[in-house]
Enzyme design. Structure first.
Site, PDB file in Angstrom:
ATOM      1  N   HIS A 184      -2.611  -4.249  -3.970  1.00  0.00           N
ATOM      2  CA  HIS A 184      -2.481  -2.955  -3.283  1.00  0.00           C
ATOM      3  C   HIS A 184      -2.526  -3.083  -1.760  1.00  0.00           C
ATOM      4  O   HIS A 184      -2.215  -2.133  -1.051  1.00  0.00           O
ATOM      5  CB  HIS A 184      -3.570  -1.996  -3.771  1.00  0.00           C
ATOM      6  CG  HIS A 184      -3.343  -1.557  -5.191  1.00  0.00           C
ATOM      7  ND1 HIS A 184      -2.764  -0.356  -5.519  1.00  0.00           N
ATOM      8  CD2 HIS A 184      -3.568  -2.186  -6.362  1.00  0.00           C
ATOM      9  CE1 HIS A 184      -2.656  -0.258  -6.838  1.00  0.00           C
ATOM     10  NE2 HIS A 184      -3.146  -1.360  -7.370  1.00  0.00           N
ATOM     11  N   ASP A 390      -1.346  -1.529   6.634  1.00  0.00           N
ATOM     12  CA  ASP A 390      -1.698  -0.790   5.422  1.00  0.00           C
ATOM     13  C   ASP A 390      -0.736  -1.209   4.315  1.00  0.00           C
ATOM     14  O   ASP A 390       0.474  -1.275   4.553  1.00  0.00           O
ATOM     15  CB  ASP A 390      -1.554   0.718   5.685  1.00  0.00           C
ATOM     16  CG  ASP A 390      -2.575   1.546   4.923  1.00  0.00           C
ATOM     17  OD1 ASP A 390      -3.063   1.058   3.883  1.00  0.00           O
ATOM     18  OD2 ASP A 390      -2.867   2.661   5.361  1.00  0.00           O
TER      19      ASP A 390
HETATM   20  P1  ADQ Z   1      -6.582   3.071   0.435  1.00  0.00           P
HETATM   21  O1  ADQ Z   1      -6.578   2.367   1.730  1.00  0.00           O
HETATM   22  O2  ADQ Z   1      -7.821   3.693  -0.005  1.00  0.00           O
HETATM   23  O3  ADQ Z   1      -6.061   2.092  -0.752  1.00  0.00           O
HETATM   24  P2  ADQ Z   1      -4.459   5.156   0.928  1.00  0.00           P
HETATM   25  O4  ADQ Z   1      -3.096   4.829   0.457  1.00  0.00           O
HETATM   26  O5  ADQ Z   1      -4.709   5.327   2.397  1.00  0.00           O
HETATM   27  O6  ADQ Z   1      -5.444   4.157   0.240  1.00  0.00           O
HETATM   28  O7  ADQ Z   1      -4.915   6.466   0.178  1.00  0.00           O
HETATM   29  C1  ADQ Z   1      -6.170   7.038   0.378  1.00  0.00           C
HETATM   30  C2  ADQ Z   1      -6.386   8.147  -0.634  1.00  0.00           C
HETATM   31  O8  ADQ Z   1      -7.634   8.756  -0.334  1.00  0.00           O
HETATM   32  C3  ADQ Z   1      -5.340   9.232  -0.582  1.00  0.00           C
HETATM   33  O9  ADQ Z   1      -5.032   9.623  -1.897  1.00  0.00           O
HETATM   34  C4  ADQ Z   1      -6.014  10.372   0.203  1.00  0.00           C
HETATM   35  O10 ADQ Z   1      -5.622  11.655  -0.196  1.00  0.00           O
HETATM   36  C5  ADQ Z   1      -7.468  10.152  -0.145  1.00  0.00           C
HETATM   37  N1  ADQ Z   1      -8.330  10.587   0.973  1.00  0.00           N
HETATM   38  C6  ADQ Z   1      -8.430  10.042   2.198  1.00  0.00           C
HETATM   39  N2  ADQ Z   1      -9.330  10.703   2.929  1.00  0.00           N
HETATM   40  C7  ADQ Z   1      -9.815  11.684   2.143  1.00  0.00           C
HETATM   41  C8  ADQ Z   1     -10.801  12.699   2.311  1.00  0.00           C
HETATM   42  N3  ADQ Z   1     -11.513  12.825   3.426  1.00  0.00           N
HETATM   43  N4  ADQ Z   1     -11.039  13.516   1.279  1.00  0.00           N
HETATM   44  C9  ADQ Z   1     -10.352  13.381   0.123  1.00  0.00           C
HETATM   45  N5  ADQ Z   1      -9.433  12.449  -0.098  1.00  0.00           N
HETATM   46  C10 ADQ Z   1      -9.169  11.607   0.895  1.00  0.00           C
HETATM   47  C11 ADQ Z   1      -5.290   0.962  -0.985  1.00  0.00           C
HETATM   48  C12 ADQ Z   1      -4.453   0.347   0.138  1.00  0.00           C
HETATM   49  C13 ADQ Z   1      -3.323   1.267   0.534  1.00  0.00           C
HETATM   50  C14 ADQ Z   1      -2.479   1.648  -0.686  1.00  0.00           C
HETATM   51  C15 ADQ Z   1      -3.365   2.160  -1.818  1.00  0.00           C
HETATM   52  C16 ADQ Z   1      -2.563   2.325  -3.118  1.00  0.00           C
HETATM   53  O11 ADQ Z   1      -5.278   0.053   1.255  1.00  0.00           O
HETATM   54  O12 ADQ Z   1      -2.484   0.629   1.489  1.00  0.00           O
HETATM   55  O13 ADQ Z   1      -1.555   2.652  -0.326  1.00  0.00           O
HETATM   56  O14 ADQ Z   1      -4.420   1.249  -2.102  1.00  0.00           O
HETATM   57  O15 ADQ Z   1      -1.966   1.123  -3.490  1.00  0.00           O
END
Ligand code: ADQ
Length: 493
Positions: A184, A390
């Protein structure tokens, strides 16, 4: 070695997931969190992207989700057997992990050493031997849990950087198993990856899989290069050759549950909340929504906002940046320092520019539910998604899926995986403060006609590859790669 130019994203052939056998999903965390409350066990389901995308295939095929349930063995105490029973009823199996194991495997090795390298940061502290030993031991525990439950014809899908040794560990004991792995995070420059102690063992761990998936073609190419440089394995097209096995390496860009965001955006509660958020007329709303992680570029984004207010006084009182930060990895020092730093910058900006009736930065540290999140997306004039690095970034896609009104501008860091797909956003170098400021100006001044044109293009892309197609595409590739082995396994019983 020549890296093939043919590493194009593999388009899924259909929405439905072929009935290719039971699916064992393996991830660090289960899609549910356990809690001990007044001496009894409570299960809370998560609605994260992975859980949503795989829910159907998991339940339709009677699959098992294997992972850590969010409680250490010390916290669960004597309630562990009861907890395992509740999980089993929900199609899951919990991996017991002690506080010591979580500290070494998760905090110190996975998040302290591996995560920064995967995001091209080479200034990371070298992992100590104990952390590596615990990473190995916990990976063995996960592999053992898979092997115990494996039946002929099953498919195994292992997820993410915490479990990079699992494919090899399962393969050694079950040579005919059908194993997929998806990373991921980004895959970094091979030279950055090589700075990690045990880099070779981690690469070799992944080569136990039949299919290895990444969010983008660039990550897949870098992985092939690393395998060639460090392990000297032959590469043929998009395949790595290991003995008689051919391992498929490909790009499978992850999507979101587009229909749910679209439907939520039409809910009356969202409309009411959007009205409330828009509040003062004449104040443009910029929005950032991130896990509080140094890879997400939150400090850099705030510094650019400060520069906008400093150099362009006409924006004072006319724009507000709302930054929502979800707590993350608070037991890792770098994350605690980041939290302090972000709060200092927010206070400095508000201290310098706030005036009665206008606060330049509205900062919230916490999580919100889907209704509140979609209302924030709908109320925003400008969405800032500017990570330094990311894997994909699902927030950018969630914003687009929520904007059925075809309004709003998306500023997107060019080093997010999502930038490969979302070309009609405003792409920007997230480390160049002046470039960020310019992109803020462009976004704030964008005409509604241009917003509409760009948003239509973005919505077309996001709707065309949702999380269900992503899961189907990966599993179809795994099935087609291993069809002969499955037929043989079923014949032999
Ligand atoms: P993350 O880095 O956690 O995961 P990201 O793709 O940025 O993932 O998604 C974050 C998720 O958290 C989103 O669904 C967003 O809505 C939710 N979120 C963020 N802040 C929030 C808040 N304050 N309240 C509620 N919800 C919140 C990893 C990788 C990413 C990749 C994903 C999926 O780092 O690059 O996109 O996995 O593979």
């Amino acid at each position: 070695m020549t890296i093939p130019a043919s590493l194009v994203p593999l388009p899924p052939r259909s929405r439905s997931i072929a009935p290719g056998g039971r699916l064992l999903i393996v991830s660090n965390r289960l899609p549910m969190t356990m809690r001990v409350h007044r001496g009894t066990v409570e299960v809370q389901r998560s609605s994260g992207g992975l859980a949503t995308g795989l829910h159907g295939v998991h339940s339709d095929t009677g699959g098992i989700w294997i992972g850590w349930p969010g409680l250490s063995t010390e916290q669960a105490g004597a309630l562990w057997p009861e907890m395992q029973q509740s999980l089993s009823a929900a199609g899951a199996a919990g991996i017991p992990l002690s506080r010591h194991e979580l500290d070494g495997f998760y905090s110190r090795f996975s998040n302290g050493a591996l995560w920064p390298v995967l995001h091209d940061r080479v200034d990371h502290p070298a992992p100590d031997d104990d952390a590596w030993a615990l990473y190995r031991a916990v990976n063995e525990r996960y592999a053992e849990a898979v092997i115990e439950r494996l039946r002929p014809g099953d498919r195994i899908w292992v997820h993410d950087y915490q479990l990079m040794l699992v494919p090899r560990l399962v393969r050694e004991r079950c040579p005919h198993a059908r194993i997929g792995f998806f990373l991921h995070t980004p895959f970094p420059d091979p030279l950055s990856f090589a700075t990690l102690l045990h880099a070779g063992e981690l690469l070799d761990g992944l080569l136990g899989a039949d299919v290895i998936g990444f969010h983008t073609c660039a990550y897949a190419r870098r992985f092939l290069q690393a395998v060639s440089d460090q392990l000297h394995r032959p590469i043929r097209g998009d395949d790595v050759l290991v003995g008689s096995r051919r391992i498929r390496v490909g790009a499978f860009p992850m999507g979101i549950d587009v229909a749910s965001f679209d439907a939520c955006a039409a809910e009356p509660e969202v409309r009411v909340e959007v009205q409330r958020l828009r509040g003062t007329r004449g104040v443009a709303r910029m929005l950032g929504v991130d896990r509080l992680d140094y890879t997400k570029g939150i400090s850099e984004r705030l510094l650019a906002f400060e520069r906008l207010l400093t150099r362009s006084p006409e924006w004072r009182g006319r724009v507000q940046l709302s930054q929502l930060a979800v707590p993350s990895r608070e037991d890792v020092r770098a994350y605690r320092s980041l939290r302090e730093h972000v709060e200092q910058v927010v206070n400095r900006i508000n201290g310098a520019f706030a005036r009665p009736g206008w606060t330049p930065v509205e900062y919230r540290y916490g999580s919100v539910d889907m209704t509140a999140l979609v209302a924030l997306y709908r109320a925003a004039d400008v969405m800032l998604v500017t990570p330094i690095r990311d894997g994909m970034n699902l927030v950018a896609k969630e914003f687009v899926a929520s904007r059925s009104d075809c309004r709003g501008a998306l500023v997107l860091g060019e080093r997010a995986g999502a930038a490969e797909e979302l070309r009609s956003s405003l792409l920007v170098d997230p480390t160049d403060t002046d470039a960020l400021v310019r992109s803020y100006h462009t976004a704030l001044e964008m005409t509604t006609a241009e917003q509409r044109t760009r948003m239509r293009g973005l919505r077309h892309i996001v709707a065309g590859n949702d999380v269900f197609r992503w899961a189907a595409g990966f599993l179809e590739t795994l099935d087609s790669r291993t069809a002969r082995r499955r037929a043989l396994a079923l014949r032999l019983g």
